[in-house]
Design a protein around this motif. Structure first.
Motif, mmCIF file in Angstrom:
data_model
loop_
_atom_site.group_PDB
_atom_site.id
_atom_site.type_symbol
_atom_site.label_atom_id
_atom_site.label_comp_id
_atom_site.label_asym_id
_atom_site.label_seq_id
_atom_site.Cartn_x
_atom_site.Cartn_y
_atom_site.Cartn_z
ATOM 1 N N GLY A 58 0.684 -1.335 -0.375
ATOM 2 C CA GLY A 58 -0.238 0.133 -0.094
ATOM 3 C C GLY A 58 0.720 1.361 -0.118
ATOM 4 N N SER A 59 0.128 2.722 -0.266
ATOM 5 C CA SER A 59 0.960 3.734 -0.401
ATOM 6 C C SER A 59 1.623 4.047 0.443
ATOM 7 N N SER A 60 0.768 4.280 1.611
ATOM 8 C CA SER A 60 1.122 4.049 2.879
ATOM 9 C C SER A 60 2.104 3.257 3.526
ATOM 10 N N GLY A 61 2.199 1.930 3.359
ATOM 11 C CA GLY A 61 3.081 0.648 3.696
ATOM 12 C C GLY A 61 4.572 1.385 3.252
ATOM 13 N N ILE A 62 4.554 1.490 1.674
ATOM 14 C CA ILE A 62 5.892 1.718 1.182
ATOM 15 C C ILE A 62 6.345 2.753 1.626
ATOM 16 N N ASN A 63 6.059 4.644 1.510
ATOM 17 C CA ASN A 63 6.613 4.991 1.705
ATOM 18 C C ASN A 63 7.371 4.791 3.861
ATOM 19 N N ILE A 64 6.481 4.309 4.355
ATOM 20 C CA ILE A 64 7.663 4.146 5.734
ATOM 21 C C ILE A 64 8.589 3.306 5.150
ATOM 22 N N PHE A 65 8.523 1.950 4.900
ATOM 23 C CA PHE A 65 9.739 1.081 4.461
ATOM 24 C C PHE A 65 10.420 1.647 3.661
ATOM 25 N N LYS A 70 15.895 3.596 4.783
ATOM 26 C CA LYS A 70 17.242 4.822 4.194
ATOM 27 C C LYS A 70 17.421 5.748 5.617
ATOM 28 N N PHE A 71 16.966 5.772 6.659
ATOM 29 C CA PHE A 71 17.135 5.984 7.910
ATOM 30 C C PHE A 71 18.114 5.028 8.491
ATOM 31 N N LEU A 72 17.499 3.944 8.146
ATOM 32 C CA LEU A 72 19.183 2.813 8.807
ATOM 33 C C LEU A 72 19.964 2.993 8.233
ATOM 34 N N ASN A 73 19.838 2.329 6.817
ATOM 35 C CA ASN A 73 21.142 2.828 5.703
ATOM 36 C C ASN A 73 22.402 3.834 6.651
ATOM 37 N N ASN A 74 21.500 5.481 6.038
ATOM 38 C CA ASN A 74 21.873 6.018 6.770
ATOM 39 C C ASN A 74 23.244 6.502 8.445
ATOM 40 N N SER A 86 9.573 -6.226 -10.863
ATOM 41 C CA SER A 86 9.684 -4.884 -11.214
ATOM 42 C C SER A 86 8.978 -4.011 -11.027
ATOM 43 N N GLU A 87 7.266 -4.731 -10.963
ATOM 44 C CA GLU A 87 6.652 -3.655 -10.306
ATOM 45 C C GLU A 87 6.453 -2.731 -8.748
ATOM 46 N N PHE A 88 7.807 -3.871 -7.642
ATOM 47 C CA PHE A 88 8.108 -3.166 -6.591
ATOM 48 C C PHE A 88 8.901 -1.996 -6.510
ATOM 49 N N MET A 89 10.069 -2.172 -8.094
ATOM 50 C CA MET A 89 10.956 -0.794 -8.462
ATOM 51 C C MET A 89 10.623 0.216 -9.358
ATOM 52 N N LYS A 90 9.111 0.417 -10.015
ATOM 53 C CA LYS A 90 8.397 1.061 -9.974
ATOM 54 C C LYS A 90 8.304 2.383 -8.528
ATOM 55 N N VAL A 91 7.610 1.208 -8.454
ATOM 56 C CA VAL A 91 6.777 1.663 -6.853
ATOM 57 C C VAL A 91 7.645 2.644 -5.828
ATOM 58 N N PHE A 92 9.556 2.171 -6.255
ATOM 59 C CA PHE A 92 10.462 2.499 -5.719
ATOM 60 C C PHE A 92 11.116 3.972 -5.413
ATOM 61 N N ASN A 96 11.721 8.136 -5.159
ATOM 62 C CA ASN A 96 12.539 8.193 -4.834
ATOM 63 C C ASN A 96 13.857 7.571 -4.180
ATOM 64 N N PHE A 97 13.716 6.482 -4.462
ATOM 65 C CA PHE A 97 14.519 5.657 -4.051
ATOM 66 C C PHE A 97 15.317 4.550 -4.231
ATOM 67 N N ASP A 98 16.153 4.909 -4.663
ATOM 68 C CA ASP A 98 16.849 4.475 -5.339
ATOM 69 C C ASP A 98 17.318 2.802 -5.294
ATOM 70 N N ALA A 99 16.387 1.528 -5.316
ATOM 71 C CA ALA A 99 16.146 0.217 -4.736
ATOM 72 C C ALA A 99 17.220 -0.287 -4.969
ATOM 73 N N MET A 100 17.795 -0.041 -6.499
ATOM 74 C CA MET A 100 19.252 -0.457 -7.324
ATOM 75 C C MET A 100 20.663 -0.687 -6.445
ATOM 76 N N SER A 101 20.668 0.534 -5.621
ATOM 77 C CA SER A 101 22.013 0.095 -5.079
ATOM 78 C C SER A 101 22.055 -0.605 -3.438
#
Length: 126
Positions: A58-65, A70-74, A86-92, A96-101
């Motif tokens: 869901g949109s609120s779930g992915i935002n918090i995820f 990002k916070f923990l990896n920072n 690929s669907e989740f990559m599009k959502v990421f 503005n989440f660079d999941a590929m890295s």
């Protein structure tokens, strides 16, 4: 929709969190807390979040995820993702989440490691 996360630790101390079901606002907060606890209690472990069996976000779930990862990896580059559809990559990308890295390929080895065991570099033919 419910979400289930199974946490497994391998022989080297690295942790894999296998996600199943759907991720939405109701069940993302416990996951956020669990990831925070894992990074705090296992500061030298690589934590891989396996999204193979995640079938809804869901949109609120992915935002918090995304914000949590990002916070923990920072603080320390400790969390990786695996089996991202690929669907989740599009959502990421929408967030503005660079999941590929962060994608972890457990079968990826560099050529020096490969040649150490097989005496040759990887090529298309071998």
């Amino acid at each position: 929709m419910s979400m289930r996360a199974r946490v497994r630790t391998d022989a080297t101390g690295n942790i894999t969190v296998h996600m199943e079901g759907g991720m939405d606002f109701e069940n993302i907060v416990p996951l956020q807390q669990e990831l925070s606890t894992l990074t705090k209690n296992h500061p030298t472990s690589l934590i891989t979040i396996d999204l193979t069996s995640l079938d809804f976000v869901g949109s609120s779930g992915i935002n918090i995820f995304v914000d949590t990862v990002k916070f923990l990896n920072n603080k320390k580059d400790q969390i990786r993702l695996s089996n991202v559809s690929s669907e989740f990559m599009k959502v990421f990308k929408l967030y503005n989440f660079d999941a590929m890295s962060l994608i972890h390929d457990e079968f990826d080895t560099d050529d020096t490691e490969f040649s150490k065991f097989f005496g040759q570099k990887r090529t298309f033919q071998n």
